[in-house]
Design an enzyme around this catalytic site. Structure first.
Site, PDB file in Angstrom:
ATOM      1  N   ARG A 236     -74.549   7.267  -3.757  1.00 47.27           N
ATOM      2  CA  ARG A 236     -75.594   8.059  -3.621  1.00 47.27           C
ATOM      3  C   ARG A 236     -76.507   7.560  -2.625  1.00 47.27           C
ATOM      4  O   ARG A 236     -76.689   6.335  -2.587  1.00 47.27           O
ATOM      5  CB  ARG A 236     -76.347   8.279  -4.874  1.00 47.27           C
ATOM      6  CG  ARG A 236     -75.507   9.260  -6.092  1.00 47.27           C
ATOM      7  CD  ARG A 236     -75.905  10.555  -5.649  1.00 47.27           C
ATOM      8  NE  ARG A 236     -75.217  11.584  -6.518  1.00 47.27           N
ATOM      9  CZ  ARG A 236     -74.022  12.145  -6.479  1.00 47.27           C
ATOM     10  NH1 ARG A 236     -73.128  11.645  -5.509  1.00 47.27           N
ATOM     11  NH2 ARG A 236     -73.512  12.852  -7.392  1.00 47.27           N
ATOM     12  N   GLU A 265     -80.632  14.417   1.706  1.00 44.63           N
ATOM     13  CA  GLU A 265     -79.579  15.223   2.144  1.00 44.63           C
ATOM     14  C   GLU A 265     -79.843  16.759   2.357  1.00 44.63           C
ATOM     15  O   GLU A 265     -80.607  17.152   1.189  1.00 44.63           O
ATOM     16  CB  GLU A 265     -78.069  15.164   1.143  1.00 44.63           C
ATOM     17  CG  GLU A 265     -77.588  13.837   1.408  1.00 44.63           C
ATOM     18  CD  GLU A 265     -76.293  13.651   0.281  1.00 44.63           C
ATOM     19  OE1 GLU A 265     -75.973  14.617  -0.071  1.00 44.63           O
ATOM     20  OE2 GLU A 265     -75.983  12.546   0.377  1.00 44.63           O
ATOM     21  N   HIS A 283     -71.610  14.247   2.940  1.00 43.44           N
ATOM     22  CA  HIS A 283     -71.085  14.270   1.498  1.00 43.44           C
ATOM     23  C   HIS A 283     -69.819  14.757   1.103  1.00 43.44           C
ATOM     24  O   HIS A 283     -69.499  15.850   0.265  1.00 43.44           O
ATOM     25  CB  HIS A 283     -72.255  14.705   0.649  1.00 43.44           C
ATOM     26  CG  HIS A 283     -72.292  14.326  -0.897  1.00 43.44           C
ATOM     27  ND1 HIS A 283     -73.389  14.137  -1.593  1.00 43.44           N
ATOM     28  CD2 HIS A 283     -71.336  13.898  -1.675  1.00 43.44           C
ATOM     29  CE1 HIS A 283     -73.265  13.882  -2.595  1.00 43.44           C
ATOM     30  NE2 HIS A 283     -71.828  13.800  -2.818  1.00 43.44           N
TER      31      HIS A 283
HETATM   32  C1  DGY Z   1     -70.010  13.738  -7.508  1.00 44.67           C
HETATM   33  O1  DGY Z   1     -69.620  14.133  -8.388  1.00 44.67           O
HETATM   34  O2  DGY Z   1     -71.053  12.706  -7.883  1.00 44.67           O
HETATM   35  C2  DGY Z   1     -69.687  13.699  -6.163  1.00 44.67           C
HETATM   36  O3  DGY Z   1     -70.849  13.170  -5.199  1.00 44.67           O
HETATM   37  C3  DGY Z   1     -69.980  15.202  -5.708  1.00 44.67           C
HETATM   38  O4  DGY Z   1     -69.209  15.507  -4.425  1.00 44.67           O
END
Ligand code: DGY
Length: 317
Positions: A236, A265, A283
């Protein structure tokens, strides 16, 4: 029949599945709902299937109708949802673990390769046809025999470790606790960030975003790395202080960065645009058809399990 709102368009097979089990409000135009619109659409619903694009903060959660009993997030991460606020309202929050580990680990490896082997610069040069082969043209960093630090050795971290090991990398990791030998697979445990970062020629960030991990990569911790290290993030954006990383890239303390996620983002910090060694993706971690179907099916099953049993194995609050 329970009624649910699905906030984003899903792959058709998954929407068909949901429609067999629930009365469903779909988002056929894949509109990005404002919080106000989302709240309006939840009227009369029993549950919501959200995506990471919906910010379910305390304010939004407190405005949901009393009928909402579950928020099923279409992601393994749940930083977009205020878990405490949901708990106070008696709303269960669920996620989709495991089914996306393989796809996300693949992107984790792509980030390592792309950043170490200067893929962004190579792609630009190839498209412009303005390059000339020479013995020292676009020299990058070799993975074989480099030390890979994994921050967060959960399912995704372990899969990245396995692939990276097959590429000849030496694996180190930091977790809240040391893993059992079968999960470690020979990786070397570090009980502090400083200890892990100081041996990381390449770092792969795989830990969840929590209050404790926000800006964990910052001005101070970047100095723990060997000069010329590579930092990659498949988890993240909140975990990295972008200004600190951009500064470290500019002064070559950090050689390259590979990011599949970043703060705010889709708006990338413009500081990255000037850095040739930044290999940045939008992402894509879980973006394969099989994985997105498996995630959606699990998000739907989570709601079904919850309404059938009053519980669900993937509740996170
Ligand atoms: C998640 O599932 O957390 C991923 O980042 C989504 O693409």
């Amino acid at each position: 029949m329970k009624k649910i709102l699905i906030t984003r368009k899903l792959i058709k097979d998954s929407e068909d599945k949901a429609q067999k089990i629930f009365e469903v409000k779909l988002n056929s135009n894949d509109e990005l709902y404002s919080q106000a619109k989302l709240i309006e659409l939840t009227q009369g619903c029993d549950g919501i299937l959200t995506s990471l694009t919906e910010k379910m903060d305390a304010d939004a959660i407190n405005k949901l109708p009393k009928s909402i009993k579950i928020i099923s997030n279409f992601a393994v991460g749940f930083g977009n949802i205020d878990l405490e606020a949901a708990k106070k309202r008696g709303i269960a929050v669920t996620n989709t673990p495991e089914v996306l580990s393989d796809a996300t680990a693949e992107i984790g490896i792509l980030l390592i390769l792309g950043a170490c082997r200067r893929a962004s610069e190579g792609i630009d040069a190839a498209r412009l046809s303005n390059w000339k082969w020479s013995a020292d043209y676009l020299i990058g960093k070799q993975l074989t025999r480099s030390r890979l630090g994994i921050l967060g050795m959960g399912r995704i971290g372990q899969k990245i470790a396995k692939i990276a090991k097959s590429l000849g990398m030496i694996i180190h990791y930091h977790n809240r606790s040391k893993l059992s030998a079968d999960k470690e697979q020979g990786a070397i445990y570090h009980d502090s960030l400083k200890s892990l970062f100081s041996v990381s020629d390449v770092l792969s960030i795989c830990c969840p975003a929590t209050k404790e991990t926000v800006n964990l990569i910052n001005k101070q911790t970047i100095e723990y790395f060997p000069t010329g290290a590579v930092i990659t993030n498949v988890a993240r954006g909140d975990i990295v202080d972008d200004e600190a990383l951009i500064d470290a890239l500019n002064r070559r303390k950090i050689y390259a960065a590979g990011l599949d996620v970043y703060k705010n983002e889709p708006n990338l910090n413009p500081g990255y645009l000037k850095i040739k060694s930044a290999f940045i993706l939008p992402h894509l971690g879980s973006a394969t058809k099989d994985t997105r179907i498996a995630m959606a099916n699990l998000a739907i099953d989570n709601i079904d399990e919850f309404f059938n049993t009053g519980n669900c194995k993937n509740i996170v609050n």
